[in-house]
Every structure is written in C-alpha cells, then in structure tokens.
Design a protein around this motif. Structure first.
Motif, PDB file in Angstrom:
ATOM      1  N   LYS A 129      10.232   4.230  -1.923  1.00  0.00           N
ATOM      2  CA  LYS A 129      10.474   3.741  -2.755  1.00  0.00           C
ATOM      3  C   LYS A 129      10.910   2.419  -2.877  1.00  0.00           C
ATOM      4  CE  LYS A 129      11.772   8.182  -5.402  1.00  0.00           C
ATOM      5  NZ  LYS A 129      13.118   8.966  -5.251  1.00  0.00           N
ATOM      6  N   ALA A 143       5.635  -0.318   0.096  1.00  0.00           N
ATOM      7  CA  ALA A 143       5.627  -0.277  -1.423  1.00  0.00           C
ATOM      8  C   ALA A 143       6.594  -1.799  -1.075  1.00  0.00           C
ATOM      9  CB  ALA A 143       6.677   0.982  -1.077  1.00  0.00           C
ATOM     10  N   ARG A 171       8.729   0.757  -7.259  1.00  0.00           N
ATOM     11  CA  ARG A 171       7.166   1.734  -6.799  1.00  0.00           C
ATOM     12  C   ARG A 171       7.663   2.703  -6.079  1.00  0.00           C
ATOM     13  NH1 ARG A 171       2.679  -0.534  -9.232  1.00  0.00           N
ATOM     14  NH2 ARG A 171       1.650   1.595  -8.683  1.00  0.00           N
ATOM     15  N   SER A 172       7.003   4.088  -6.257  1.00  0.00           N
ATOM     16  CA  SER A 172       6.816   4.814  -5.436  1.00  0.00           C
ATOM     17  C   SER A 172       5.878   5.440  -5.382  1.00  0.00           C
ATOM     18  CB  SER A 172       8.162   6.076  -6.300  1.00  0.00           C
ATOM     19  OG  SER A 172       8.272   7.523  -5.087  1.00  0.00           O
ATOM     20  N   TYR A 173       5.884   5.848  -3.755  1.00  0.00           N
ATOM     21  CA  TYR A 173       4.914   6.367  -3.164  1.00  0.00           C
ATOM     22  C   TYR A 173       4.805   7.072  -2.400  1.00  0.00           C
ATOM     23  CZ  TYR A 173       2.416   1.394  -4.564  1.00  0.00           C
ATOM     24  OH  TYR A 173       2.577   0.706  -5.112  1.00  0.00           O
TER      25      TYR A 173
END
Length: 385
Positions: A33, A129, A147-149
């Motif tokens: 994140k 990210a 952003r979260s991945y």
C-alpha cells in the motif's frame, strides 16, 4: 514416571524439529500500500506532500523466507504525505517503503495476472505502488489516496548450470563430488526436496554455479509431483545438464520402468511440454553409475542413440516421444559415487559455457556491424515539410 514421560516427549518434539527439513520458499504473496497524498492549503495555496511509494530492491544475500519473517502479516505500507499548513506551505513527502528481495524475482500483479517486472541483478529496483499526489490547485487541494496491490514474488534461481534428471539418478552425488555443496544423499527417490546450489571452483579462480534441482517425474509439465516448482528454475540457467542412470529408473511398483535411453527422451519431452525455448539452451548428457555390473555393455548398446536421438525416436512410446529433440554438446559416462570422470565433467562444463559466451559475443558484434551498414546504405533525400 510422569516426569520421565514428559521429558521424553519434549526430547522427541525437539528431535522432530531438528530432523524436519526447512521449507524452501520460492513464492510469496504480499499486499503493498502506498501513502495517501497530503492535503493542500486553499487559503495560502499550499501543496500537500506526495504519499510514499513502495518499491523492491534486489539483494543477493536476501531470501524470501527472511522477507516472510520480517513481514509476518504480509502487508507492507508506506507513510502518508504531510498536509500543507501556513508554517509549511509545501508538505513533506511521505517516507518510502524499501523491500529487499532476492535476485531472480519476478513480480506478478495478482488482480490483472500480469508481470510487473523482474529483478535479476544486485541493487535493481522496481516500484510496485506509487504514492498519492499531494493536494494542489489542480485537484481542489485534496490529496489523492494511495494505491493497494496484491502481488506475488516468484523466485527463479539464477545459476550457470541446472541438473535435470529423474529421482535417484545421482544429481546430489555429482554436485557433492564436483563442488563445495553438501546436499542430502540417499538411495531412495526425492532425496532432494529443495534446490541446492554448488560452486565449481577452478585453479584460475573462475567460478561456475551449479543448481541441483528436485527430481522430475513423468508429466511434471502438468504440475504433477514437484512439477512447475522444479521446471521454472531451469529457465534461468545457461546450460542444461541431463543426468540419467545407465540402469534406467522406476519410481515405484505402480509405475512403468524406463530404460536409460527412454529416460533421456522422457526428460526431453518434459522440457518441451513446459517450454520449447528450453530446448534451445546448450545441453550436456551425463550417463551415471557406470561402476555397476553390465553398465559398459548397456552404454555401448545405446551410444549411437545418445549422439543422435533421431535414430531411436520411432521406437519410443508416444507418451514420452518429443517432437523437438535435444542435441548434446557433450556426452560423458561417469560414476559420481566412485569419482570416475568427475574432473572431466567439471572441465567440459567450463568449455561449453565459454564457447556459448564466445558465440553470443560474436553474434552481438555481427548484429552491430550489420546495423551500421544498414544505416549507411539508407538513401537520404530531401524531406517534405
């Protein structure tokens, strides 16, 4: 009596922990994140700080197991950007999160199922990210969220050579005989349950790395047995070393016994079905256990087929018959257990790798020369504007 029993049980548990092999992690899923962008200041026109980014950095002395222990929750977050205020119109940027990963890592975006990047060399980096943009006039002074991945780190061992063979063919014995590695050796299949790396050292201080990878079984390309867990590591090697038992191999009574030459074709088939590009790699064939009775006669019987696999391919069962055949740079009979021809194997490996490197250098030089000639031959005329 109770005290004695409890003591024995504790000793048994401790012994199990010692005997139990440590798992080798070659795949790890993480959630990363990035930081939220700081808010701007509408009254004074201040700009919020950008959110911190999450990036990976390759380190040769790092392992995925170390990373797993460092982040047991598997969630890694960067800090948020600072809000703008009248005493600091431009907010501070959030702290970035640097993650050390081993070399040979492929980074996969789990949501889109695509490769984000690869880290094959020391200190290479990849941002996974990006931080949120700070608030400014363009976004009404409201910072953008981070952003979260969900990503997967897939490790493929980088080694100069990879030992390819069915269980109990003598891979671990060979690795121990020609390098400084200390793999587990026994007379039952699947002795090697995790990759082992050995280093071949020469008198002029040259070093070549050799990977002993878990034994294949038939249909490994379908992810049966250790399947893809083994085959993916072959992709990184520059030289394939196929090793077979001169007396053939039978995994169990339920499985059909294959002769030595059938095992060569079967290995060829498994590599082909997983990735045909693997067959483009230079390869060496080692025929092991030549110290056993009757081995010389069996080798002489199959020698012509080893040199040209097309001579025997029509007699091979269809389920293990490859379409594209390997062509071996060298074929060496040996006994790894008795150290027979081990030095020859070590020298031949170096010669083949050096020749492959020379070939690549020549091809690169030829390509550059051809490109220069092509540019010179292009006719330059007036341009219409």
């Amino acid at each position: 009596m109770v005290i004695l029993t409890s003591t024995l049980l504790k000793l048994e548990k401790r012994a199990r922990k010692i005997i139990k092999p440590k798992p080798f992690l070659d795949t790890l899923k993480l959630v990363v994140k990035s930081g939220h962008g700081g808010n701007g200041d509408l009254k004074f026109g201040g700009i919020g700080g950008q959110g911190g980014v999450v990036f990976l950095k390759a380190k040769e002395d790092c392992t995925l197991k170390q990373l797993w222990k460092k982040y047991p929750t598997k969630v890694i977050e960067a800090s948020n950007g600072e809000d703008s205020c009248k005493t600091r119109l431009v907010g501070r940027r959030g702290n970035d999160q640097e993650i050390h990963v081993p070399t040979g890592i492929t980074i996969i975006d789990n949501e889109k199922n695509r490769i984000i990047g690869e880290l094959n060399n020391q200190d290479e980096t990849c941002i996974v990210a990006k931080g949120g943009v700070g608030g400014s006039l363009g976004n009404n002074f409201i910072g953008k969220p981070g952003r979260s991945y969900s990503i997967t780190l897939d490790l493929k061992i980088i080694a100069d050579c990879g030992l390819v063979g069915f269980p109990n063919a003598g891979k671990s014995t060979l690795l121990k005989a020609i390098s400084n590695a200390k793999p587990k050796i026994a007379s039952y299949p699947f002795t090697t349950i995790m990759p082992q790396i050995g280093v071949l050292e020469y008198d002029d201080y040259r070093q070549i790395t050799l990977a002993d990878l878990p034994g294949l079984i038939e249909n490994a390309h379908k992810n049966i047995g250790m399947g893809h867990q083994f085959l993916k590591h072959v992709e990184r090697t520059r030289l394939l070393i196929l090793i077979v038992d001169i007396n053939g191999f039978q995994l169990s009574l339920k499985h059909q016994k294959r002769s030595c030459i059938e095992n060569v074709y079967s290995l060829n088939k498994e590599l082909e079905m997983y990735d045909q590009n693997l067959l483009e790699k230079p390869s060496i064939l080692l025929v092991n256990k030549m110290d056993l009775d009757g081995s010389i006669e069996k080798y002489i019987e199959n020698e012509n087929y080893f040199n040209d696999l097309s001579l025997f391919v029509d007699k091979i069962p269809e389920d293990i018959r490859p379409e594209k055949l390997l062509k071996f740079e060298r074929i060496i009979p040996l006994s790894a257990r008795k150290f027979q021809e081990v030095d020859k194997v070590k020298n031949e490996i170096r010669q083949v790798i050096d020749r492959v490197e020379e070939r690549k250098l020549t091809e690169n030089v030829d390509e550059k020369v051809n490109e220069k000639l092509r540019r010179k031959l292009i006719e330059h005329g007036p341009k219409v504007v």
